[in-house]
Design a protein around this motif. Sequence first.
Motif, short mmCIF file in Angstrom:
data_model
loop_
_atom_site.label_atom_id
_atom_site.label_comp_id
_atom_site.label_asym_id
_atom_site.label_seq_id
_atom_site.Cartn_x
_atom_site.Cartn_y
_atom_site.Cartn_z
N ARG A 173 2.66 38.16 122.89
CA ARG A 173 2.52 39.71 123.12
C ARG A 173 1.25 39.69 122.39
O ARG A 173 0.23 40.91 122.49
N PRO A 197 10.40 35.44 131.26
CA PRO A 197 9.79 36.79 132.30
C PRO A 197 8.97 37.51 131.55
O PRO A 197 8.27 38.04 131.42
N ALA A 198 8.76 36.92 130.25
CA ALA A 198 7.15 37.11 129.32
C ALA A 198 6.31 36.97 129.68
O ALA A 198 5.07 37.26 129.92
N GLN A 200 5.48 34.98 132.95
CA GLN A 200 5.28 36.26 133.76
C GLN A 200 4.67 37.29 134.12
O GLN A 200 3.08 38.18 134.73
N GLU A 201 5.23 38.08 133.47
CA GLU A 201 4.85 39.65 132.86
C GLU A 201 3.04 39.87 132.06
O GLU A 201 2.65 40.50 132.71
#
Length: 230
Positions: A173, A197-198, A200-201
């Motif tokens: 991140r 999921p992270a 993809q985000e």
Amino acid sequence: MRYRKLGRTGIEVSDIAPGLWGMGGWSGSDDKQSLNALQLSVDLGCNFFDTAWAYGEGKSDGLLGQTIANNKGKELFAAPKIPPKNERWPALPSYTYHDVFPPEHVFRYADLIRKQLETDYIDLLQFHVWTDEWTDEPDFRKTLEKLKRDGIIRHFGLSWNRWEPKNGIKAIRTGLVDAVQVIYSIFDQSPEDELFPACQELNIGVIVRVALDEGSLGGKNEQGHKVPKH
């Protein structure tokens, strides 16, 4: 062969990416056979290759460099890894960032890898271990920014032996990480919980390691099969 973009790198990579671990000099590997296998993979459409300095102290990087040199008319992408300075796998929170990836160590190996690959820059340079305790270390950001600013690397990634949320959710991140490499197969689907999921985000590329569990899921091992000693 099918191709897809590796996250926000924009690189179009083949769905199948040969890994060079077994070409580093163990299990009776033969350099001529390894080079032939690499060339065959190129001929069949593979354009993305995973390697690491730890695979034979730069040997696998050198084999990939020869393959790249022998296919100058084709766009081939290398994803090598810098080994931890303390030579410990996996990373532990008790190790400091400077125990494992001090700037001088990172720049030295980036140069060694480029020489083995015979390229001016590295497409995707990976750290071969990681733990999120190091994410806020100022030299982490400074080192990556300089590597990219000086044209030594195009993109950066993290590689883990086994995924756990503490390994890298914080790091990915930061905006510094372009791709992650993680074990994922029917035997280990833990990356589905938080990592995928992270990614993809944030549009971070995912490189799946040992999807066939180092061959056990490939359908080639019959009862009584023996693995060579190494």
